[in-house]
Design an enzyme around this catalytic site. Structure first.
Site, short mmCIF file in Angstrom:
data_model
loop_
_atom_site.label_atom_id
_atom_site.label_comp_id
_atom_site.label_asym_id
_atom_site.label_seq_id
_atom_site.Cartn_x
_atom_site.Cartn_y
_atom_site.Cartn_z
N SER A 23 17.56 -0.56 17.13
CA SER A 23 18.09 -0.58 18.29
C SER A 23 19.19 0.44 18.21
O SER A 23 20.76 0.35 19.00
CB SER A 23 18.59 -1.63 19.03
OG SER A 23 19.85 -2.70 17.98
N ASN A 110 20.59 -12.73 19.53
CA ASN A 110 20.27 -13.63 20.15
C ASN A 110 21.21 -14.15 21.70
O ASN A 110 20.80 -13.03 22.56
CB ASN A 110 19.07 -14.77 20.16
CG ASN A 110 17.40 -14.39 20.16
OD1 ASN A 110 17.26 -12.61 19.39
ND2 ASN A 110 17.11 -14.88 19.51
N THR A 155 17.38 7.78 67.52
CA THR A 155 16.97 7.25 66.75
C THR A 155 14.97 8.27 66.52
O THR A 155 14.92 9.41 67.14
CB THR A 155 15.79 6.05 67.97
OG1 THR A 155 15.84 6.92 68.70
CG2 THR A 155 17.43 5.14 68.03
N HIS A 156 13.88 7.73 65.51
CA HIS A 156 13.27 8.76 65.06
C HIS A 156 13.40 9.83 65.02
O HIS A 156 13.12 11.13 65.55
CB HIS A 156 12.16 8.82 66.03
CG HIS A 156 12.21 7.17 66.31
ND1 HIS A 156 10.99 6.20 66.19
CD2 HIS A 156 11.98 6.60 67.46
CE1 HIS A 156 10.08 5.29 66.66
NE2 HIS A 156 11.39 5.65 67.45
N SER A 277 22.97 30.54 45.46
CA SER A 277 21.78 30.84 44.67
C SER A 277 22.57 32.06 44.14
O SER A 277 23.13 33.27 44.26
CB SER A 277 20.93 31.66 45.72
OG SER A 277 20.53 32.51 45.45
N LYS A 283 23.77 32.07 50.37
CA LYS A 283 23.21 30.58 50.29
C LYS A 283 24.33 29.68 50.25
O LYS A 283 25.65 30.81 49.12
CB LYS A 283 22.11 30.49 49.20
CG LYS A 283 20.64 30.91 49.21
CD LYS A 283 20.74 30.00 51.00
CE LYS A 283 20.12 28.69 50.64
NZ LYS A 283 18.67 28.46 49.92
N ASN A 285 24.49 25.62 49.62
CA ASN A 285 23.52 24.89 49.12
C ASN A 285 24.44 23.02 49.41
O ASN A 285 25.33 23.35 48.81
CB ASN A 285 23.37 24.89 47.86
CG ASN A 285 21.63 25.95 48.34
OD1 ASN A 285 21.43 26.57 49.58
ND2 ASN A 285 21.71 26.71 47.18
N GLU A 290 22.20 16.58 47.18
CA GLU A 290 20.35 16.57 46.83
C GLU A 290 20.39 15.94 45.37
O GLU A 290 19.37 14.58 45.41
CB GLU A 290 20.35 17.65 46.94
CG GLU A 290 19.69 18.47 48.24
CD GLU A 290 19.92 20.35 48.31
OE1 GLU A 290 18.92 20.49 46.81
OE2 GLU A 290 20.40 21.04 48.72
N TYR A 317 13.85 -15.19 24.02
CA TYR A 317 14.29 -14.22 22.92
C TYR A 317 12.54 -13.67 23.23
O TYR A 317 11.90 -14.01 22.16
CB TYR A 317 15.36 -14.12 22.62
CG TYR A 317 15.34 -12.58 22.30
CD1 TYR A 317 16.09 -11.83 22.70
CD2 TYR A 317 14.52 -11.87 20.81
CE1 TYR A 317 16.09 -10.11 22.34
CE2 TYR A 317 14.40 -10.36 20.57
CZ TYR A 317 15.02 -9.90 21.53
OH TYR A 317 15.06 -9.03 21.52
N GLN A 322 15.47 -5.21 24.52
CA GLN A 322 15.42 -4.16 23.70
C GLN A 322 15.40 -3.05 24.97
O GLN A 322 15.95 -2.25 24.68
CB GLN A 322 15.36 -4.01 22.78
CG GLN A 322 15.76 -3.02 21.56
CD GLN A 322 15.92 -3.30 20.74
OE1 GLN A 322 16.26 -3.67 19.90
NE2 GLN A 322 14.79 -2.00 19.90
N1 ARG Z 1 18.20 -5.39 18.99
C1 ARG Z 1 18.01 -6.49 19.71
C2 ARG Z 1 17.91 -6.38 21.02
O1 ARG Z 1 18.25 -5.16 21.86
C3 ARG Z 1 19.07 -7.88 19.74
C4 ARG Z 1 18.73 -8.76 18.52
C5 ARG Z 1 18.13 -9.97 19.00
N2 ARG Z 1 17.13 -10.62 17.87
C6 ARG Z 1 15.47 -10.70 17.75
N3 ARG Z 1 15.54 -11.33 16.81
N4 ARG Z 1 15.17 -9.41 17.37
O2 ARG Z 1 17.32 -6.96 22.10
#
Ligand code: ARG
Length: 489
Positions: A23, A110, A155-156, A277, A283, A285, A290, A317, A322
């Site tokens: 991560s 965690n 309305t509508h 444009s 144009k 815009n 948008e 967890y 993640q």
């Molecule tokens: N990278 C993990 C997340 O984003 C955090 C670590 C979580 N713990 C584990 N035992 N993998 O949620």
């Protein structure tokens, strides 16, 4: 350096699998927050005597240096680390030695990542609130100039009844005010510290979760350690509040697109806020509007993603969590979209003449004719029939209500009185709707005053109102509410 869990394994991780599970890239967004959390945790460990005082001081000093590096962009990110937690620990060990390994006492990744995400969500809620406030105050300021401006209410998407343009703008403001309430409530639930839940079961050490929470500016600590590491309601709530605010902005943006067409020509976006444009020289815009509409679609997708990731996973967890990071980070794109729309609203040129003229066509005051008969004692249903016939026959002759004479009216129904013709002028119709919350200018003036008072403190709800009493200050951006004594929620 071996992985955090290397003791249990005979072989190292396949680099292709590491690339998949890592991560690290996602974690850059929460790295500084993660270090703030670690500093609060290390201080708590020292105060509680779980690690020695000098050890805790060394860890905190090392972490503060890392936080500084991150702020300057000079943190030496190890390329092969699994996540921010291991990256920080590794650099800390290089700098302060083996004592770095004591930081993770009484903690798990965690509860650590749950804390990081809560602190991030608080920051994102503040940014969202500032954006919603910017749009609401832009509308409020424009509304102040347009109380007497009469335009067709729809309305509508069909012309319905004359309304004050300010009343229309204030309708958008109401939705944005509710968004701000939602931000505040989401903030309250997010500002709960999960630190101390450890992996899921709590900790055998004499930890003090309330003190760590207090130091981080969080108003409370978790009640249940399993919930503390499993819960991602706060992620869903942020994305929901963002998606709904984006939907509100999108409805306004859609009106900007519509009103700036040559067909409507009620408004023209300022040159600084419009694009042209590459091929069609004529144009102009309403690109910003948008993009705001489109971004609301993205945010709705983010909401579906965070909910769907959560729905099938057992406590506590699971790594599925993640995967919420990408939609969570993406939802942060709502705030700048709303800020951009606020600029457009501040700059847009409004064509009062065109709006007024539009109330002349389409028999917008037919209801007032029916109301006139009803006031004379005719049941409204019957009055509606009478006026319906007038409308049909005028349409057949290619005419509007304009030009009707009292004799013509009386030919339809002798109960029409002399005031009927004045009552069907657009301004009269608008001014007549003085019931609470109605479009009559006197009501709209009151509504403006009420809204101004409500926005009087133009601070986001998370902004501090009084000097916080903190034990220590972690580096990094201010993300917290004023701390209360750490207590369970
Ligand atoms: N990278 C993990 C997340 O984003 C955090 C670590 C979580 N713990 C584990 N035992 N993998 O949620």
């Amino acid at each position: 350096m071996p992985d955090l869990w290397a003791g249990r394994f005979e072989k190292g991780l396949d680099p292709r699998i590491r690339a998949f599970t890592s991560s690290l890239e996602l974690d850059r967004r929460i790295a500084l927050i993660d270090v703030r959390g670690s500093i609060a945790h290390a201080r708590m460990l020292g105060r509680q005597g779980i690690v020695g005082k000098a050890e805790a001081d060394a860890i905190v000093a090392g972490l503060e240096r890392i936080a500084g590096d991150m702020q300057r962009g000079t943190f030496p990110w190890p390329a092969d680390a699994e996540d921010v937690h291991s990256a920080v620990e590794r650099v800390l060990r290089e700098r302060i030695g083996e004592v770095a390994g004591k930081l993770h006492t009484a903690r798990s990744r965690n509860d650590q990542v749950a804390l990081d995400l809560r602190l991030l969500v608080l920051e994102l809620l503040d940014a969202l609130d500032a954006a919603v406030l910017a749009l609401a105050t832009a509308l409020l300021d424009r509304a102040g100039e347009e109380v007497e401006t009469v335009m067709p209410g729809y309305t509508h998407t069909q012309r319905a009844q004359p309304v004050s343009l300010a009343h229309h703008f204030l309708a958008h403001v109401e939705a944005l005010r509710r968004d701000r309430e939602r931000v505040k409530e989401a903030r309250d639930r997010a500002a709960v510290s999960p630190l101390g839940a450890a992996a899921l079961a709590g900790s055998p050490y004499p930890i003090d979760p309330a003190a760590a929470a207090d130091e981080l500016g969080l108003r409370a600590t978790f009640r249940n350690s399993i919930d503390a590491v499993s819960d991602r309601d706060f992620v869903v709530e942020l994305v929901f509040v963002a998606a709904l605010a984006a939907v509100h902005a999108s409805r306004l943006a859609d009106e900007v697109v519509l009103w700036t067409t040559s067909e409507f020509a009620f408004a023209e976006v300022s040159d600084e806020h419009a694009t042209g444009s590459s091929i069609m020289p004529q144009k102009k815009n309403a690109d910003v509007a948008e993009l705001v509409r489109g971004r609301a679609g993205r945010a709705i997708g983010d909401l579906v993603a965070v909910l769907t990731i959560l729905k099938g996973i057992p406590l506590a967890y699971d790594s599925d969590l993640q995967e919420q990071r990408a939609p969570l980070y993406d939802a942060a794109a709502v705030a700048p979209a709303i800020e951009a729309l606020a600029l457009v609203i501040r700059g847009v040129r409004l064509d009062r003449e065109r709006m007024r003229a539009a109330t002349e066509r389409g028999m917008l005051t037919a209801t007032d004719l029916a109301d006139h008969l009803a006031r004379a004692g005719v049941p409204f249903r019957e009055a509606h029939q009478v006026v319906g016939r007038i409308v049909r026959e005028r349409l057949g002759k290619g005419m509007d209500l304009a030009g009707l004479t009292l004799d013509e009216l009386r030919a339809y129904d002798r109960r029409f009185g002399p005031s009927a013709l004045e009552e069907i002028a657009a301004e009269r119709s608008m001014a007549a709707r003085r019931s609470p919350g109605g479009t009559a200018p006197e009501r709209v003036h009151e509504a403006l005053a009420e809204a101004h008072a409500a926005f009087d403190d133009r601070r986001p709800p998370g902004a501090q109102t009084e000097a916080p009493q903190r034990r220590g200050r972690a580096p990094g951006p201010e993300g917290g509410v004023p701390p209360t004594e750490g207590r369970n929620e």
